[in-house]
Design an enzyme around this catalytic site. Structure first.
Site, PDB file in Angstrom:
ATOM      1  N   CYS B 368       0.860  -1.180   0.000  1.00  0.00           N
ATOM      2  CA  CYS B 368       0.000   0.000   0.000  1.00  0.00           C
ATOM      3  C   CYS B 368       0.890   1.222   0.000  1.00  0.00           C
ATOM      4  O   CYS B 368       1.980   1.204   0.562  1.00  0.00           O
ATOM      5  CB  CYS B 368      -0.871   0.027   1.245  1.00  0.00           C
ATOM      6  SG  CYS B 368      -2.111  -1.249   1.265  1.00  0.00           S
ATOM      7  N   GLU B 402       1.647  -3.556  -5.771  1.00  0.00           N
ATOM      8  CA  GLU B 402       0.570  -4.546  -5.714  1.00  0.00           C
ATOM      9  C   GLU B 402      -0.667  -3.984  -6.397  1.00  0.00           C
ATOM     10  O   GLU B 402      -0.928  -2.787  -6.374  1.00  0.00           O
ATOM     11  CB  GLU B 402       0.265  -4.854  -4.229  1.00  0.00           C
ATOM     12  CG  GLU B 402      -0.654  -6.036  -4.034  1.00  0.00           C
ATOM     13  CD  GLU B 402      -0.921  -6.323  -2.556  1.00  0.00           C
ATOM     14  OE1 GLU B 402      -0.009  -6.092  -1.731  1.00  0.00           O
ATOM     15  OE2 GLU B 402      -2.034  -6.748  -2.233  1.00  0.00           O
TER      16      GLU B 402
END
Lengths: 732, 512
Positions: B368, B402
């Site tokens: 994140c 990601e």
């Protein structure tokens, strides 16, 4: 060459791409039709979001203008940055350190209450202040304790009184305030915290539950089947392992030594309702299930609440009993050696001990040509050397002969064994050969203590710990009086053995003196002294894990109380019999063998000193190696004086251990010096230093020497004893 | 038409002021209705807008004339009718095709009843004051659903209820009941086939999400609760932040007008007083980790999600307010957190952070990533990204963030990739009169940007051309000028000399 007559080849990432400026290629546009031959890569966004209005606008704006335009950015909810009172509530002036900041892992755990007083509390505290002595922090601490002491149900006033140390009136006031506030509180606790996973799995989809543990959940059969049909990625839980820096190799070695944690127990005690009962698995399991579960009822099942050490896949052989070639430590104590079982009492030939799952001791047997003979070894003969120093010294002439070749002669084997050229591992039986009057009386005492029932050691722990030579890390947190007695008694035995060994070594070191060492009449005393040493060792693993300030505090007081203990000891004047069905692993015989084979340095070191001391020093070594396991018998905390002494001694033990390490234990203690010391309050250090000072004044040999001599001295200050012990440990 | 008839699922134009301060009437969907002291508020999602713009509005802002009601037929499986944008609410019963508008009267939504039954934990409506909040016990299927639109009224927001702790979460007000069933099942029943994720257990058994990664890969766990922002405002240091998305802060704190965070340890408190008290006890002046980078006032701290759980969790809770796809389902153990701070005399203030899996099976070098809103659009995001690639360079690996990326994430990464790659291409010197050339692999190795991302960036910039039988890279004048202008503005850069970082081999350690 026709421009468009062929299809573009696939883009090759390893092929050099020449870089052109567009202006250098005026005819580039003619090739544009095939420029899209490279398939568009996905953006990595979710499809639905990708088409969102503001993003598309921003992307097209970027493409048109080459960069973002202010009014084309993606709008976000606004933020404010003008909190007026910021300056006043955050303390001022924090100077930037010159060096990069490094935090100490434990520096963060300053014990501050998690509960923060609010305005309502403040009113209450101010009101209360008029009547009683209370400050906000104290109030927060009290609420904090009450909250943390409560589960679903708040603690009762009675419990609160136990939780809190304040005086009753204050407790009552705060308690009543708290219980009322708690009732009105919307959350489960006055200290807001993120909702935790429920044991029953009902919280799987609760959006307010967060940070679930990545534990391997007990799977239902249904899910297993589903897995068979539709392969699902399996994520193996990686069990947590202690940081390698904090754990000794020996601690790390048992593959599945469960580590209990009260919190875990609470949280991960999955009810069995979900699981198929064992009986069902046994009776009628489908083939698919068998496939899943080939080990059936014998499969290893994780115990709820246990944390298991990760297997050392990269260093599979890192066991003390594995030879260095296989990547092990090759600890000599775990070599194949002659082994005798206690029940049935017989010699099983050569075997090697190792620790298996759950702390079981496994014996790996090895075949040798002598097996048939060894089986008939007379056990009584084997054990005899302990009692007969005379006969032993008679044997000494033979010990110098080469023992490399296997002798087929039984008597020769016996001699070899007796003279400690062959190690012999024998779990000790409860029946003691060298029982004397003292001991008998002690046994009685022991039993009576047992019956009066201070926490009796559970069999499980008992057996584990006796075996836990290699896993000295298993925590022995508590000691009981009778366990302590047991130790002493074992130690007394060991001391006897040592004395026997002393003679042996004297012979070995070719000292011409063939002093007939009288077994000390005052055995209890020296036993006690050695006992301390042994216990120190016992505690090494323990301390390596947890020497917190509390135990350090203990340690400090221990120095004082050791005197008391002496008194206690003298009064009792006992050596206790072994009361447990237990295996007392290392016998003196074994140790002696170990020593003579494994500690040439020690011998060399001692050779210049007087014969007496020369023989003594190794004896300490042997005791270290051997008694280690015997002593890892835990002791429970009934007798605080005992505990304190143990810890106290341990601290001092670690101080001088920088001396050349012969034994594997020494490195362990050395490793823990910094930690241990750092945790010790200054008072303890002072005392330790004092003890140490004493040591340094005395040359090692003579101070060691003093141990047997002391046997004939009547009284000595307790502290002196400790000093002696310290020196003794130095050798290890 | 009365506002009482406006129920969840309705679509209608809602007044909204855009960035240029102009009034717009974008189509929106009602996700929830609540009643605060007799005044109704509607939680609206603007169709085709990111849900961070969702908000509570009063009825004055609704254009009731153009209202479209949810249709009963919506229950029947249909694959069309899905708008391009993500559906407003996961369990929206209506495909909301235009022809549905106005035809149907609001129908007691039986479908919601179905959802009610399995979703026991959400069945904590206002009408049942004795239901403890924490209870997850099974409630009897009840009568309520059929009449829900009339009794959506929950107790007024900030008034603490003495007796009914469970009943006072108005954000979730009526919507709580509309919450969907177990995720796997829910999608099925709604037949929003497009969203079906094979990872979801198809046999209706609720499955836990995958254990790696930090982002939700499928939205099947979405429900109306997580669909809506639950924290009104967060005070962090000298900033007040308006959360964009749901975050699982303790439920009892969601009713607060402001949630107070300690700006250094990120602990949350109910009130300013609590924060003040906390500050007397908290002596942190920087994130509780090791500083691995410092240049000027910018520092990076590395925090181990296993060793410093409380900070990691607090950081995740805060970050979740601004990261839609972030999941907090599992603990923080397998992550490292790199917190970027800016120093002033008060201490090291958090500006943004990124998390990173200790071991990634998919070449992720970022899990994140977030720049806190007050610091956004000032180059910090790119700095965070640059730092993440610097770490990858030290590790000798290529990496990629990601997925899924958010809109802002995509823009930031594209911008970083573009600038980084253009920097290399424009810096290429021709050797001995030869055309400078470079392979994609080389670009990837130099930058630690994963090959796929290099290719996608080259494509996005339209640099790859097929010319006379071979691929070439072409730099147009626009691109060159645009790049040079952009680089002039990019003043914040990572200086690799200031990085003091030794990568750890987590696989060898056998632990996170």
């Amino acid at each position: 060459m026709s421009k468009l007559s062929f299809r573009a080849r696939a883009l090759d990432a390893s092929k050099p791409l020449p870089v052109f400026r567009c202006e250098d290629l005026p005819d580039l546009h003619e090739y544009a039709s095939i420029n899209r031959a490279v398939p568009q890569m996905p953006t990595g966004m979710e499809k639905e979001e990708e088409s969102e209005h503001h993003l598309q606008r921003a992307i097209s704006a970027q493409q048109v203008y080459g960069e973002k335009r202010d009014n084309m950015v993606i709008p976000v909810p606004e933020a404010e940055s003008n909190i007026a009172y910021y300056e006043s509530i955050y303390p001022g002036e924090f100077k930037m350190p010159k060096q990069l900041i490094h935090i100490q892992p434990f520096s963060l755990d300053a014990e501050q209450p998690d509960y923060d007083l609010d305005s309502e509390d403040e009113v209450f505290v101010n009101k209360l202040k008029k009547k009683m002595d209370i400050c906000p922090l104290q109030f927060e601490e009290m609420i904090d304790r009450l909250e943390k002491g409560s589960g679903q149900q708040p603690v009762s006033l009675q419990e609160a009184k136990l939780l809190l140390k304040e005086d009753d009136e204050l407790i009552r006031e705060v308690y009543e305030y708290w219980i009322k506030k708690r009732k009105n509180c919307r959350g489960p606790s006055l200290i807001p915290s993120v909702k935790q996973e429920k044991r029953d799995g009902s919280s799987t989809n609760d959006p307010y539950v967060a940070f679930r543990r990545r534990t391997e959940k007990m799977q239902t059969r249904k899910q297993d089947k589903a897995d068979l049909i539709r392969p699902k990625r399996k994520y193996e839980k990686k069990p947590k392992v202690l940081p390698s820096s904090a754990a000794t190799p020996q601690q790390m070695s048992p593959a599945a030594l469960p580590v209990f944690n009260a919190k875990d127990l609470n949280q991960y005690d999955f009810p069995s309702s979900d699981e198929e009962p064992l009986s069902q698995v046994l009776s009628g399991s489908s083939e698919a299930e068998e496939e899943n579960d080939p080990d059936g009822p014998f499969a290893f099942r994780r115990k709820a609440g246990c944390q298991y050490y990760a297997p050392h896949l990269d260093q599979t052989g890192n066991w003390p009993w594995t030879s260095p070639e296989d990547g092990g430590l090759g600890d000599v104590r775990y070599r194949y050696c002659l082994t005798t079982l206690t029940v049935p009492q017989r010699c099983i030939g050569f075997a090697r001990r190792r620790v298996g799952r759950g702390g079981r001791v496994l014996l790996d047997r090895a075949h040798s040509d002598c097996d048939s003979m060894l089986r008939h070894l007379d056990l009584d003969v084997l054990s005899s050397p302990r009692h007969s120093p005379g006969s032993q010294s008679a044997n000494t002439s033979e010990t110098n002969t080469s023992d490399k070749t296997f002798s087929k002669d039984l008597s020769q084997i016996l001699v070899n064994i007796k003279s400690r050229r062959w190690r012999h591992f024998r779990p000790r039986t409860p029946s003691l050969h060298d029982s004397d009057n003292d001991e008998l009386s002690c046994r009685k005492l022991y039993r009576s203590i047992n019956r009066t029932g201070t926490a009796q050691p559970g069999t499980q722990t008992c057996s584990t710990s006796t075996q836990s030579k290699s896993s000295s890390g298993s925590a022995h947190f508590a000691f009981t009086a009778e366990q302590y007695q047991q130790h002493q008694q074992q130690l007394a035995l060991m001391q006897k053995q040592q004395l026997a060994q002393i003679q042996q070594q004297q012979a070995n070191s070719n000292s011409s003196t063939n002093t007939s060492q009288n077994l000390p009449s005052n055995q209890q005393k020296s036993g006690f002294r050695l006992n301390i040493q042994g216990l120190e060792r016992t505690l090494q693993g323990f301390v390596s894990k947890t020497l917190d300030s509390a135990s350090a505090q203990f340690a400090a007081s221990a120095l004082v109380t050791s005197e008391q203990l002496m008194g206690f000891k003298m009064k009792d004047d006992v050596v206790l019999g072994i009361g447990v069905n237990g295996v007392l692993p290392a016998s003196g015989v074994y140790k002696g063998l170990h020593l003579s084979s494994a500690t040439p340095t020690a011998l060399a070191h001692t050779s210049p000193s007087t014969p007496g001391s020369a023989s003594l020093q190794p004896s300490n070594i042997t005791q270290t190696s051997g008694s280690h396991s015997a002593l890892s018998h835990q002791v429970t905390a009934a007798n605080s004086a005992t505990t304190q002494v143990l810890i106290g001694n341990n601290i001092r033990l670690t101080v001088p251990s920088s001396v050349a390490a012969v034994n594997s234990i020494a490195p362990i203690s050395a490793r823990h010096i910094p930690r241990t010391l750092s945790a010790v309050p200054s008072s303890a250090l002072k005392l330790a230093a004092a003890a140490n000072c004493q040591v340094s004044k005395v040359p090692p040999s003579s101070s060691v020497d003093s141990v047997p001599r002391e046997n004939h001295e009547s009284e000595k200050p307790a502290l002196n004893n400790i000093a002696d012990n310290t020196v003794a440990m130095e050798v290890t | 038409m009365g506002e009482g008839e406006i129920i969840e699922g309705c679509r209608l134009p809602v007044l909204r002021r855009n960035q240029d301060n102009e009034d717009e009437w974008p189509l929106a969907e009602i996700l929830s209705v609540k009643d605060i002291s007799g005044r109704k508020l509607f939680y609206v999602h603007y169709i085709d807008f990111n849900k961070r713009l969702d908000e509570w509005v009063t009825h004055e802002r609704l254009d009731l004339k153009k209202i479209q009601f949810p249709k009963k037929e919506a229950k029947t499986p249909t694959k069309n009718g899905l708008p391009g944008s993500r559906p407003g609410s996961p369990e929206r019963e209506v495909p909301a095709s235009a022809q549905a508008s106005g035809k149907t009267l609001p129908i007691p939504v039986q479908i919601t009843l179905r959802f009610n039954l399995p979703k026991e934990r959400e069945a904590i409506p206002g009408g049942e004051p004795d239901q403890p909040l924490s209870s997850s016990s099974c409630l009897q299927p009840n009568h309520r659903s059929t009449k829900r639109k009339v009794e959506v009224v929950s107790p007024a927001t900030p008034v603490p209820s003495e007796t009914a702790p469970a009943s006072v979460f108005p954000q979730n007000g009526s919507a709580r009941r509309a919450v969907a069933a177990q995720p796997g099942r829910k999608r099925k029943s709604n037949c929003l086939g497009t969203d079906e994720d094979s990872q979801d257990s198809s046999d209706g058994i609720p499955s836990a999400p995958r254990m790696t990664g930090s982002l939700v890969s499928d939205r099947s766990h979405d429900d109306i609760v997580t669909r809506m922002k639950n924290i009104e405002c967060i005070e962090l240091g000298r900033h007040r932040l308006k959360p964009w998305y749901f975050s699982p802060y303790p439920q009892e704190l969601t009713t607060l007008p402001v949630l107070y965070l300690c700006e250094f340890c990120l602990k949350y408190g109910r009130s300013l007083k609590c924060l003040q008290r906390h500050l007397t006890k908290c002596d942190l002046r920087h994130p509780p980790g090791n500083e691995i980078y410092r240049k000027g006032t910018i520092s990076f701290f590395e925090i181990d999600g296993r060793k410093n759980k409380s900070y990691s969790q607090n950081l995740c809770l805060l970050a979740k307010c601004f990261l839609d796809h972030k999941t907090l389902y599992y603990d923080t153990d397998p992550f490292l957190f790199y917190v970027m701070t800016e120093y002033d005399c008060k201490g090291f203030h958090i500006v943004g952070y990124f998390s990173k899996e200790k071991e990634s099976t998919e070449d992720y070098n970022v899990a994140c990533i977030l720049t806190l809103p007050p610091y956004q659009r000032r180059g910090y995001g790119k700095l965070l990204i640059e730092f993440s690639y610097e770490l990858s360079k030290v590790e000798g690996k290529t990496g990629t963030p990601e997925k899924p990326l958010s809109d802002l994430g995509l823009l930031s990464y594209r911008s970083y990739w573009s600038q980084t790659i253009l920097e290399i291409l424009m810096g290429l010197k021709s050797e001995s009169g030869e055309r400078p050339q470079i392979t994609i692999n080389e670009i990837s190795e130099i930058t630690s940007i994963k090959k796929e991302d290099v290719i996608s960036t080259l494509q996005y910039l339209n640099l790859i051309n097929y010319y006379k039988g071979q691929y070439i890279l072409t730099l147009s004048e626009d691109i060159v000028d645009g790049h040079e202008r952009a680089m002039l503005k990019r003043l914040l850069r990572i200086d690799s000399k200031c990085l003091h970082f030794t990568p750890k081999d987590w696989s060898k350690r056998g632990k996170w």
